[in-house]
Motif scaffolding. Structure first.
Motif, short mmCIF file in Angstrom:
data_model
loop_
_atom_site.label_atom_id
_atom_site.label_comp_id
_atom_site.label_asym_id
_atom_site.label_seq_id
_atom_site.Cartn_x
_atom_site.Cartn_y
_atom_site.Cartn_z
N UNK A 1 9.49 -2.91 -9.84
CA UNK A 1 8.98 -3.44 -11.10
C UNK A 1 8.19 -4.72 -10.89
N UNK A 2 8.59 -5.51 -9.88
CA UNK A 2 8.03 -6.85 -9.73
C UNK A 2 7.95 -7.22 -8.26
N UNK A 3 6.85 -7.84 -7.87
CA UNK A 3 6.69 -8.42 -6.54
C UNK A 3 6.58 -9.94 -6.70
N UNK A 4 7.49 -10.66 -6.03
CA UNK A 4 7.46 -12.11 -6.06
C UNK A 4 6.91 -12.63 -4.74
N UNK B 1 8.07 2.30 4.55
CA UNK B 1 7.49 2.45 3.21
C UNK B 1 8.44 1.88 2.17
N UNK B 2 7.90 1.63 0.99
CA UNK B 2 8.75 1.19 -0.11
C UNK B 2 9.81 2.25 -0.42
N UNK B 3 9.45 3.52 -0.33
CA UNK B 3 10.42 4.58 -0.61
C UNK B 3 11.64 4.45 0.29
N UNK B 4 11.44 4.21 1.59
CA UNK B 4 12.57 4.11 2.51
C UNK B 4 13.35 2.82 2.28
N UNK B 5 12.65 1.73 1.97
CA UNK B 5 13.33 0.46 1.69
C UNK B 5 14.21 0.60 0.45
N UNK B 6 13.68 1.19 -0.60
CA UNK B 6 14.45 1.38 -1.83
C UNK B 6 15.67 2.27 -1.57
N UNK C 1 0.81 -1.22 0.00
CA UNK C 1 0.00 0.00 0.00
C UNK C 1 0.85 1.27 0.00
N UNK C 2 2.16 1.15 0.23
CA UNK C 2 3.04 2.32 0.15
C UNK C 2 3.62 2.50 -1.25
N UNK C 3 3.38 1.53 -2.15
CA UNK C 3 3.79 1.71 -3.54
C UNK C 3 2.97 2.85 -4.14
N UNK C 4 3.60 3.62 -4.99
CA UNK C 4 2.87 4.67 -5.71
C UNK C 4 3.17 4.56 -7.19
N UNK C 5 2.39 5.24 -8.00
CA UNK C 5 2.62 5.23 -9.44
C UNK C 5 3.99 5.81 -9.78
N UNK D 1 3.26 -8.83 -10.75
CA UNK D 1 3.30 -9.79 -9.65
C UNK D 1 3.55 -11.20 -10.15
N UNK D 2 4.11 -12.01 -9.26
CA UNK D 2 4.56 -13.37 -9.58
C UNK D 2 4.32 -14.21 -8.33
N UNK D 3 3.83 -15.42 -8.49
CA UNK D 3 3.69 -16.32 -7.34
C UNK D 3 4.27 -17.68 -7.70
#
Length: 345
Positions: free
Chosen positions: A44-47, A238-243, A35-39, A74-76
């Motif tokens: 690029x990909x969530x596994x 957030x994804x921003x801080x992780x990246x 939910x912290x991903x933004x446009x 996405x990928x599972x």
């Protein structure tokens, strides 16, 4: 994203040591991170994997839908326990329909739990429906006769329409009880030539929500995560801080560029091994100094760009040659221009 430690199968080689009687971890942190991903800022990909990710079918579907809304694919990966039945259960079918890519594990150990023919039938049905699918298969080594026989069957049964990622069984999880790769200690000075680590390029969300900087199973399983490898927690980061931490942390930039052994090399010290050396870097002052010097170098951005270009130029097959099966690396190209795909041997 390691969504669960549970799995209905009990494969003898399971690297995650997954079983159905393990505690069921909460899935909310995984969704919170998505939910912290933004446009403007998203991976690029969530596994999604586990354990058996499709035991959390609704979570898989939620993550896939919310990821797609901002531009993330996405990928599972599944062990295919549900293939034992004559039909795909509705929640699992909905989860598979929701992801951009579906991957199935097939190998001699999975076949003790689920028949190969049943897995092939499910994959054939999904391919005929237009689903993007692939197969992950492992053997003891490239000369394992199982690989040659199984790959021939898979290629024939699925008309070369499905990419096959071939790897080797690692001494981790339950396989560690019976698979041993003994190697003599190596003087660090002889292991000091640069050996970049591509595994430190993908943050992994553990079962407990902690986010680590690589997908080595030893790091996934360890009780105390080394400080340089801990880059956040899905509950509050957030994804921003992780990246940002992934890209800027000095030790991790150095590991990606020259590898942990070159970073920690001493003329009079034996290397405990590539990944084992990396686990010690948080307490290695000399390695930290070297990493800081590398990070402050005006050429580091050019080096990182060149490394990325090399990986991109090599493509999927080159990646598998380095980290999986050299003999069968070209099989990851099946389903594209399969008539040109050949394998060494």
């Amino acid at each position: 994203m390691a969504l669960t430690r549970r799995c209905p199968l009990a494969c003898r080689h399971c690297s995650t040591n997954s079983l159905m009687n393990l505690p069921n971890n909460p899935v909310e942190p995984f969704v919170q991170l998505v939910d912290t991903f933004t446009a403007e800022d998203h991976p690029e990909l969530v596994l999604m994997s586990g354990g058996e990710a499709l035991l959390q079918a609704e979570t898989v579907r939620t993550i896939a839908q919310r990821s797609r809304a901002v531009g993330t694919r996405s990928y599972v990966l599944s062990g295919m326990y549900f293939a034992r039945e004559s039909r795909i259960p509705t929640p699992i079918q909905r989860a598979i329909d929701s992801v951009d890519h579906f991957a199935a594990s097939i190998d001699a150990f999975h076949e003790e739990e689920v028949e190969r023919s049943a897995v092939i039938e499910v994959l054939r049905r999904l391919v005929n429906e237009g689903k993007d699918v692939s197969i992950q298969i492992v053997g003891l080594n490239d000369e394992d006769p199982y690989l040659e026989e199984a790959i021939d069957d898979l290629r024939t049964s699925l008309d070369d329409r499905v990419p096959i990622l071939v790897g080797h069984v690692n001494s981790a999880g339950r396989a560690a009880e019976w698979l041993h790769h003994d190697a003599p200690p190596v003087l660090a000075s002889s292991a000091a030539s640069p050996s970049p680590c591509a595994m430190a390029s993908w943050p992994l969300v553990r079962f407990d929500g902690n986010i680590i900087a690589c997908c080595n199973q030893d790091v996934v399983d360890v009780d105390t995560i080394p400080a340089h490898l801990l880059i956040g927690n899905a509950r509050h980061d957030s994804w921003e801080s992780v990246r940002e931490r992934t890209l800027t942390r000095e030790l991790m930039r150095a590991v990606r560029l020259i590898g942990p052994e070159a970073l920690a090399a001493r003329p009079d010290r034996c290397s405990p091994g590539y990944c084992a050396t990396c686990m010690t870097l948080s307490h290695d002052d000399l390695a930290k100094e070297r990493a800081k010097g590398l990070a402050e170098s005006p050429s580091i951005s050019r080096l990182e760009s060149a490394m990325g270009s090399m990986l991109a130029t090599g493509g999927a097959a080159a990646f598998v040659r380095n980290y999986g099966s050299p003999r069968y690396a070209e099989l990851v190209l099946l389903g594209r221009d399969y008539r040109s795909v050949t394998c060494a041997g």
